[in-house]
Design a protein around this motif. Structure first.
Motif, PDB file in Angstrom:
ATOM      1  N   ASN A 234      -6.411  -1.188  14.591  1.00  0.00           N
ATOM      2  CA  ASN A 234      -5.134  -1.795  14.960  1.00  0.00           C
ATOM      3  C   ASN A 234      -4.228  -1.902  13.734  1.00  0.00           C
ATOM      4  N   ILE A 235      -3.048  -1.308  13.846  1.00  0.00           N
ATOM      5  CA  ILE A 235      -2.099  -1.309  12.740  1.00  0.00           C
ATOM      6  C   ILE A 235      -0.862  -2.097  13.134  1.00  0.00           C
ATOM      7  N   ALA A 236      -0.457  -3.030  12.285  1.00  0.00           N
ATOM      8  CA  ALA A 236       0.812  -3.734  12.484  1.00  0.00           C
ATOM      9  C   ALA A 236       1.866  -3.032  11.639  1.00  0.00           C
ATOM     10  N   PHE A 237       2.788  -2.337  12.303  1.00  0.00           N
ATOM     11  CA  PHE A 237       3.849  -1.621  11.585  1.00  0.00           C
ATOM     12  C   PHE A 237       5.124  -2.440  11.664  1.00  0.00           C
ATOM     13  N   ALA A 238       5.534  -2.994  10.529  1.00  0.00           N
ATOM     14  CA  ALA A 238       6.722  -3.832  10.472  1.00  0.00           C
ATOM     15  C   ALA A 238       7.951  -2.953  10.295  1.00  0.00           C
ATOM     16  N   CYS A 239       8.920  -3.146  11.160  1.00  0.00           N
ATOM     17  CA  CYS A 239      10.072  -2.253  11.184  1.00  0.00           C
ATOM     18  C   CYS A 239      11.338  -3.018  11.501  1.00  0.00           C
ATOM     19  N   ASP A 240      12.463  -2.607  10.883  1.00  0.00           N
ATOM     20  CA  ASP A 240      13.740  -3.219  11.236  1.00  0.00           C
ATOM     21  C   ASP A 240      14.503  -2.357  12.239  1.00  0.00           C
ATOM     22  N   PHE A 241      13.913  -1.203  12.602  1.00  0.00           N
ATOM     23  CA  PHE A 241      14.473  -0.301  13.611  1.00  0.00           C
ATOM     24  C   PHE A 241      15.872   0.197  13.240  1.00  0.00           C
ATOM     25  N   SER A 242      16.084   0.351  11.936  1.00  0.00           N
ATOM     26  CA  SER A 242      17.316   0.980  11.458  1.00  0.00           C
ATOM     27  C   SER A 242      17.116   2.489  11.423  1.00  0.00           C
ATOM     28  N   GLU A 243      18.196   3.251  11.285  1.00  0.00           N
ATOM     29  CA  GLU A 243      18.090   4.715  11.280  1.00  0.00           C
ATOM     30  C   GLU A 243      17.260   5.208  10.100  1.00  0.00           C
ATOM     31  N   GLU A 244      17.376   4.552   8.945  1.00  0.00           N
ATOM     32  CA  GLU A 244      16.636   5.016   7.776  1.00  0.00           C
ATOM     33  C   GLU A 244      15.136   4.746   7.898  1.00  0.00           C
ATOM     34  N   ALA A 245      14.732   3.948   8.872  1.00  0.00           N
ATOM     35  CA  ALA A 245      13.306   3.693   9.088  1.00  0.00           C
ATOM     36  C   ALA A 245      12.679   4.717  10.026  1.00  0.00           C
ATOM     37  N   ILE A 246      13.479   5.646  10.549  1.00  0.00           N
ATOM     38  CA  ILE A 246      12.950   6.625  11.497  1.00  0.00           C
ATOM     39  C   ILE A 246      11.909   7.531  10.848  1.00  0.00           C
ATOM     40  N   GLU A 247      12.239   8.096   9.685  1.00  0.00           N
ATOM     41  CA  GLU A 247      11.298   9.008   9.020  1.00  0.00           C
ATOM     42  C   GLU A 247       9.993   8.322   8.653  1.00  0.00           C
ATOM     43  N   PRO A 248      10.032   7.125   8.021  1.00  0.00           N
ATOM     44  CA  PRO A 248       8.763   6.424   7.751  1.00  0.00           C
ATOM     45  C   PRO A 248       7.969   6.151   9.024  1.00  0.00           C
ATOM     46  N   TYR A 249       8.672   5.804  10.100  1.00  0.00           N
ATOM     47  CA  TYR A 249       8.010   5.540  11.379  1.00  0.00           C
ATOM     48  C   TYR A 249       7.307   6.789  11.895  1.00  0.00           C
ATOM     49  N   LEU A 250       7.976   7.938  11.826  1.00  0.00           N
ATOM     50  CA  LEU A 250       7.375   9.182  12.309  1.00  0.00           C
ATOM     51  C   LEU A 250       6.175   9.590  11.456  1.00  0.00           C
ATOM     52  N   ARG A 251       6.302   9.412  10.140  1.00  0.00           N
ATOM     53  CA  ARG A 251       5.170   9.757   9.256  1.00  0.00           C
ATOM     54  C   ARG A 251       3.985   8.838   9.519  1.00  0.00           C
ATOM     55  N   ALA A 252       4.289   7.557   9.694  1.00  0.00           N
ATOM     56  CA  ALA A 252       3.218   6.600   9.986  1.00  0.00           C
ATOM     57  C   ALA A 252       2.557   6.924  11.321  1.00  0.00           C
ATOM     58  N   SER A 253       3.358   7.280  12.311  1.00  0.00           N
ATOM     59  CA  SER A 253       2.822   7.618  13.636  1.00  0.00           C
ATOM     60  C   SER A 253       1.860   8.794  13.548  1.00  0.00           C
ATOM     61  N   ARG A 254       2.264   9.826  12.807  1.00  0.00           N
ATOM     62  CA  ARG A 254       1.404  11.008  12.667  1.00  0.00           C
ATOM     63  C   ARG A 254       0.103  10.663  11.957  1.00  0.00           C
TER      64      ARG A 254
ATOM     65  N   ASN B  41       1.754 -13.483  10.875  1.00  0.00           N
ATOM     66  CA  ASN B  41       1.304 -14.156  12.098  1.00  0.00           C
ATOM     67  C   ASN B  41       1.011 -13.135  13.195  1.00  0.00           C
ATOM     68  N   PHE B  42       1.876 -12.144  13.307  1.00  0.00           N
ATOM     69  CA  PHE B  42       1.671 -11.101  14.313  1.00  0.00           C
ATOM     70  C   PHE B  42       0.394 -10.315  14.033  1.00  0.00           C
ATOM     71  N   ALA B  43       0.183  -9.955  12.764  1.00  0.00           N
ATOM     72  CA  ALA B  43      -1.019  -9.209  12.386  1.00  0.00           C
ATOM     73  C   ALA B  43      -2.276 -10.002  12.721  1.00  0.00           C
ATOM     74  N   ASN B  44      -2.203 -11.313  12.532  1.00  0.00           N
ATOM     75  CA  ASN B  44      -3.342 -12.180  12.848  1.00  0.00           C
ATOM     76  C   ASN B  44      -3.600 -12.228  14.352  1.00  0.00           C
ATOM     77  N   VAL B  45      -2.539 -12.301  15.137  1.00  0.00           N
ATOM     78  CA  VAL B  45      -2.666 -12.400  16.599  1.00  0.00           C
ATOM     79  C   VAL B  45      -3.317 -11.147  17.186  1.00  0.00           C
ATOM     80  N   ILE B  46      -2.924  -9.970  16.699  1.00  0.00           N
ATOM     81  CA  ILE B  46      -3.450  -8.728  17.275  1.00  0.00           C
ATOM     82  C   ILE B  46      -4.757  -8.288  16.611  1.00  0.00           C
ATOM     83  N   GLY B  47      -5.200  -9.043  15.592  1.00  0.00           N
ATOM     84  CA  GLY B  47      -6.418  -8.662  14.880  1.00  0.00           C
ATOM     85  C   GLY B  47      -6.243  -7.360  14.117  1.00  0.00           C
ATOM     86  N   ALA B  48      -5.109  -7.230  13.424  1.00  0.00           N
ATOM     87  CA  ALA B  48      -4.801  -6.001  12.701  1.00  0.00           C
ATOM     88  C   ALA B  48      -5.779  -5.762  11.557  1.00  0.00           C
ATOM     89  N   ASP B  49      -6.070  -4.487  11.306  1.00  0.00           N
ATOM     90  CA  ASP B  49      -6.909  -4.082  10.179  1.00  0.00           C
ATOM     91  C   ASP B  49      -6.062  -3.657   8.988  1.00  0.00           C
TER      92      ASP B  49
END
Length: 277
Positions: free
Chosen positions: A150-170, A232-240
């Motif tokens: 389980n991964i907690a990916f913290a994001c502000d959902f701005s356009e410049e976060a798209i590339e990091p999001y795609l790389r993280a997803s892959r 707090n979110f990472a704790n709730v979902i039991g993130a690794d």
């Protein structure tokens, strides 16, 4: 993930990083590039050429011997590992080594007791994170869990976060991990209504890959600071693992719109992986 770089300074923290990298390497049939940056003192550099060459060779051989002894670990059995010794201790150049070898990930250890606020600011790890164009995984202790289910990916959902999001997803898809996206809503001028948050996330996902299937994995958390909301979110979902997008040379205080302090890593015992925007 075929090549993993681990900077080695012979500390217990680099031992933790090396063991973490070994586990990941075995799972992905990857090669470890163990990197030691040999510090050459100013006293040696001010000597004449012949003296400097002799002393440099001496310290290089000494470092190689200590390096080889450090790499004699049971957990490295069966792992393809390549030792690399560089002459100068300039940690911003780790990215140059990564590009030269087409590496996919850098793994580093941190001082768990003092926290990453002290560890990142003005430190070698900060220099690596700020300059690295590939993801950097920072561990605080010996690997207990490296399945990263389980991964907690913290994001502000701005356009410049798209590339990091795609790389993280892959990357996390290749590891068989489930990535949970989190948006932290703050009681300030950046506060957004539920409709505004959802609209921003939908726009982000459409621009990223047009796939709205991930919409169900996005969680909206209200908290007083971004870092508290993420932890707090990472704790709730039991993130690794906590993953974040960083502006690189602007430092860890600028992960998101506005700012976020190094307290994310300072207060988390979980590994933290950065993806450069």
């Amino acid at each position: 993930m075929k090549k993993i770089i681990v900077p080695i300074d012979f500390s217990e923290y680099s031992d933790y990083a090396l063991e973490t990298a070994a586990i990941l390497a075995k799972k992905n049939n990857a090669e470890i590039l163990a990197l030691h940056m040999l510090e050459i003192s100013d006293a040696i550099l001010t000597k004449n050429d012949n003296e400097m060459k002799m002393e440099t060779v001496f310290f290089l051989k000494l470092a190689e011997k200590r390096f080889n002894e450090f790499l004699e670990k049971d957990y490295l059995e069966g792992v393809n590992i390549t030792p690399i010794v560089k002459h100068f201790k300039v940690f911003s150049e780790v990215n140059d080594v990564a590009k030269e070898h087409n590496a996919d990930l850098i793994v580093m250890g941190s001082h768990g007791s003092s926290g990453l606020k002290e560890f990142f600011v003005g430190s070698n790890t900060e220099k690596v994170v700020r300059h690295a164009e590939i993801p950097v995984l920072v561990t605080k202790h010996n690997p207990i869990l490296t399945d990263f289910e389980n991964i907690a990916f913290a994001c502000d959902f701005s356009e410049e976060a798209i590339e990091p999001y795609l790389r993280a997803s892959r990357m996390f898809e290749s590891l068989g991990s489930k990535m949970h996206l989190v948006y932290v809503n703050l009681p300030s001028e950046s506060f957004k209504s539920s409709a505004e948050m959802e609209s921003k996330v939908v726009s982000f996902l459409k621009k990223a890959n047009g796939n709205l299937d991930k919409l169900d994995t996005v969680k909206y958390v209200a908290d007083y600071t971004v870092e508290k909301g993420i932890l707090n979110f990472a704790n709730v979902i039991g993130a690794d693992l906590i993953a974040v997008a960083t502006h690189g040379r602007k430092g860890l205080a600028h992960f998101f719109e506005g700012s976020i302090s190094e307290d994310i890593a300072n207060h988390s015992m979980l590994p933290v992986m950065s993806f450069k925007m």
